[in-house]
Motif scaffolding. Structure first.
Motif, PDB file in Angstrom:
ATOM      1  N   GLN A  12       0.839  -1.189   0.000  1.00 33.91           N
ATOM      2  CA  GLN A  12       0.000   0.000   0.000  1.00 33.91           C
ATOM      3  C   GLN A  12       0.880   1.248   0.000  1.00 33.91           C
ATOM      4  O   GLN A  12       1.916   1.300   0.663  1.00 33.91           O
ATOM      5  CB  GLN A  12      -0.913   0.007   1.229  1.00 33.91           C
ATOM      6  N   VAL A  13       0.471   2.262  -0.749  1.00 35.70           N
ATOM      7  CA  VAL A  13       1.191   3.535  -0.749  1.00 35.70           C
ATOM      8  C   VAL A  13       1.128   4.132   0.649  1.00 35.70           C
ATOM      9  O   VAL A  13       0.053   4.233   1.253  1.00 35.70           O
ATOM     10  CB  VAL A  13       0.581   4.518  -1.768  1.00 35.70           C
ATOM     11  N   SER A  14       2.283   4.503   1.174  1.00 37.43           N
ATOM     12  CA  SER A  14       2.367   5.032   2.526  1.00 37.43           C
ATOM     13  C   SER A  14       3.034   6.402   2.498  1.00 37.43           C
ATOM     14  O   SER A  14       4.103   6.567   1.898  1.00 37.43           O
ATOM     15  CB  SER A  14       3.181   4.077   3.417  1.00 37.43           C
ATOM     16  N   TYR A  23      -6.292  11.654   2.296  1.00 36.42           N
ATOM     17  CA  TYR A  23      -5.420  10.624   1.720  1.00 36.42           C
ATOM     18  C   TYR A  23      -5.919   9.230   2.102  1.00 36.42           C
ATOM     19  O   TYR A  23      -5.912   8.307   1.279  1.00 36.42           O
ATOM     20  CB  TYR A  23      -3.984  10.798   2.208  1.00 36.42           C
ATOM     21  N   ILE A  43      -4.668   5.697   0.751  1.00 35.54           N
ATOM     22  CA  ILE A  43      -3.258   5.848   1.122  1.00 35.54           C
ATOM     23  C   ILE A  43      -3.107   5.623   2.619  1.00 35.54           C
ATOM     24  O   ILE A  43      -3.923   6.077   3.421  1.00 35.54           O
ATOM     25  CB  ILE A  43      -2.754   7.262   0.743  1.00 35.54           C
ATOM     26  N   CYS A  71      -2.520  14.111  -5.547  1.00 36.18           N
ATOM     27  CA  CYS A  71      -2.410  14.408  -4.108  1.00 36.18           C
ATOM     28  C   CYS A  71      -2.749  15.872  -3.834  1.00 36.18           C
ATOM     29  O   CYS A  71      -3.302  16.206  -2.773  1.00 36.18           O
ATOM     30  CB  CYS A  71      -1.010  14.089  -3.602  1.00 36.18           C
TER      31      CYS A  71
END
Length: 586
Positions: free
Chosen positions: A43-45, A70, A75, A502
């Motif tokens: 997962q994008v962190s 996010y 995220i 973002c």
């Protein structure tokens, strides 16, 4: 700074970039061989760093909302509040962050983008390219706008289009200057910049009064670190600019001669400027200020080691402006010639706003304490010697700091005395009274212990001032802006499409309405989205109606629509697993 060993800097962090690039292919091959054994992308962190709410509620609130948004987009987001000194060390010295939210002091004109974004500054300290971004298109546009004269607006328009598309950072809101004042004090707007403090000290309707103008500020450690060339300098806006004079000051968009008595552009060389200093200039310790000090300043900002280190150690501040100067040559004690790099006089003038330093004080501070750390960048400069109309009086640690007038300053007897000094001084200087928090500062104002506030009053305190007797709010404009910055070295944030999405995940108009209580302007115009007020943009050809997807918030009233947000990432070929946004692979 830690004297035990070499400091960790962005230069150290990026030193292995070429090794990483060379090994990238091998890494992808290893991924292919082991793909059957791995569980796929994670997962994008992202960790969002900012100061705590006690230091800047607005920055902390924006960061908290950003984290929530996010998370809705899938995220794994964390909001990490850290002290201001630590934050600026992580951001501006070490490049140790994913995303940050901070109040930027502002961009006074488009050439300020040169220091903020040019790849030549990757690895340096300070507000010089803290995003660790190398973009040749940005570099080319920055160079062209310096060289262009009549076509500068066109070059800047191209730069603006590219910044809106690649989004190394984004502005959220431009706050209003908000403060409080005693009713007997005439304050056009809350003072933040040096000339604004001088204006308050000079207005005929103020004073005369025995004793100093008492200015309220709040925070910790505000009376320490009076070093004008470091990024972790004193945090009282305008203070060091009162102590250290430049050759010229930018006031209301105009460059006003300050230490300069006369100047002349060379008819045969449009990049050469001959400057004559005012007669009788002195440092606060009584030593004469002369052309040698000016030449030294430009040399010292370029290399604070004064040649002790082969590639030099530039000062973390004023780097963008310093790169405009090719050479400074002393003609005589009052005359110096500045030769500029390939630019135009309109842009070159920014170099005149660098504060001049006394050679006899700073030369010895070029001594290296450890590798790449001269004393100049570690010294607190707790007894500053400048040339300003105010000089350092005394400081009581964390409680107060006093500046006293220099009543025989050369500017005060000059025929071209700047208008901002109309009746200077109407007070016996300035005393900064330090409160632990904004509430205590407002109480001191209402109780008559201070005359005005500075340092940015949070909007929620305006009503308390309006409801009290003998005090009023004061408002004005500022070049400052709240920004979201991205580390381009992050595995996901290196992609412009990801940074742009973002940046869409914050509702700017909702932020201004709900968090700033209207004491700000949402960054919605093209220049505002990159942190520059429209008034500071040259020319009349700018298309304010150009579209930007940065304003396409995927939701309503500040709330993100999960399906809309996730569709944005799917459009750039990211995928989801159990509502978690998965990182790019391969």
């Amino acid at each position: 700074m830690d004297d035990a060993g070499p400091p960790t800097t962005r230069r150290n962090l990026l030193a292995g970039a070429s090794v990483a690039a060379a090994s990238g292919l091998a890494g992808c091959l290893e991924q292919l061989w082991s793909q059957a054994e791995t569980t796929g992308p994670d997962q994008v962190s992202l960790t969002i760093k900012t100061v705590p709410a006690d230091d800047d509620r607005l920055a902390a609130t924006i960061a908290s909302r950003l984290r929530e948004n996010y998370e809705v987009a899938g995220i794994d987001a964390t909001h990490e509040p850290i002290g201001e000194a630590e934050l600026y060390r992580d951001l501006l010295l070490e490049g140790n962050y994913d995303v940050f939210v901070a109040r930027h002091p502002g961009l006074d004109e488009p050439d300020a983008f040169h220091g903020l974004l040019h790849s030549r500054f990757v690895g340096e300290q300070g507000w010089q390219n803290p995003f660790q971004l190398a973009d040749l298109t940005i570099d080319d546009a920055l160079e062209v706008q310096r060289r262009a004269d009549g076509d500068r607006a066109d070059a800047l328009d191209e730069l603006l289009d590219h910044l809106l598309m690649t989004t190394p950072y984004t502005a959220v809101a431009h706050p209003h200057a908000l403060g409080g004042r005693r009713d007997e004090i005439d304050v056009p707007s809350p003072p933040e910049r040096p000339h604004e403090f001088l204006d308050v000290l000079s207005l005929p309707d103020n004073g005369p009064r025995d004793g100093p103008l008492v200015v309220g500020v709040y925070g910790e450690g505000l009376t320490r670190r009076l070093n004008p060339i470091t990024v972790d300098q004193n945090r009282i806006d305008g203070l060091l600019g009162l102590l250290y004079d430049p050759l010229a000051r930018r006031i209301d968009g105009e460059y006003v001669p300050w230490l300069i008595d006369d100047f002349e552009w060379d008819e045969n060389d449009p990049l050469r400027l001959r400057i004559t200093l005012r007669d009788g200039l002195e440092w606060h310790d009584g030593e004469s200020l002369d052309a040698e000090d000016v030449e030294f300043t430009y040399r010292f900002v370029e290399d604070t080691s004064l040649g002790a280190v082969d590639d030099g150690i530039p000062a973390p501040r004023f780097r963008g402006r310093r790169t405009l100067v090719d050479a400074a040559t002393v003609v005589d004690s009052r005359t110096i010639t500045l030769t500029f790099t390939e630019t135009t006089p309109a842009v070159a003038r920014r170099a005149l706003t660098i504060p001049i330093l006394p050679e006899h004080v700073w030369t010895d501070r070029s001594t290296l304490l450890v590798d790449r750390q001269p004393e100049a960048l570690a010294h607190d400069n707790d007894e500053p010697v400048g040339s300003g109309l105010l000089e350092f009086g005394e400081a009581t640690t964390d409680v107060e700091l006093e500046l006293t007038p220099v009543e025989d300053h050369a500017l005060l007897s000059a025929a071209d005395r700047p208008d901002v000094l109309e009746a200077f001084p109407r007070y016996d200087g300035i005393r900064f009274e330090v409160a632990p928090n904004p509430g205590a500062m407002v109480d001191a104002l209402i109780d008559g212990e201070i005359d005005i506030t500075a340092g940015g009053l949070p909007p929620e305190y305006a009503e308390s001032i309006r409801d009290a007797d003998d005090v009023s709010t004061a408002t004005g404009t500022t070049d400052a802006f709240y920004m979201i910055g991205y580390n381009a070295q992050h595995s996901e944030l290196g992609h412009p499409h990801v940074r742009r999405i973002c940046s869409q995940l914050i509702d700017r108009e909702h932020v201004v309405t709900e968090f700033f209580e209207g004491f700000a302007d949402p960054a919605t115009a093209p220049t505002e989205l990159v942190g520059l007020r429209r008034a500071n943009w040259p020319g009349d050809t700018l298309d304010d109606e150009r579209a930007s997807t940065l304003l396409d918030f995927p939701g309503t009233a500040g709330e993100v629509d999960p399906r809309a947000a996730r569709s944005l990432f799917r459009e750039i070929h990211y995928s989801y697993e159990d509502d978690a946004l998965l990182g790019s692979s391969g």
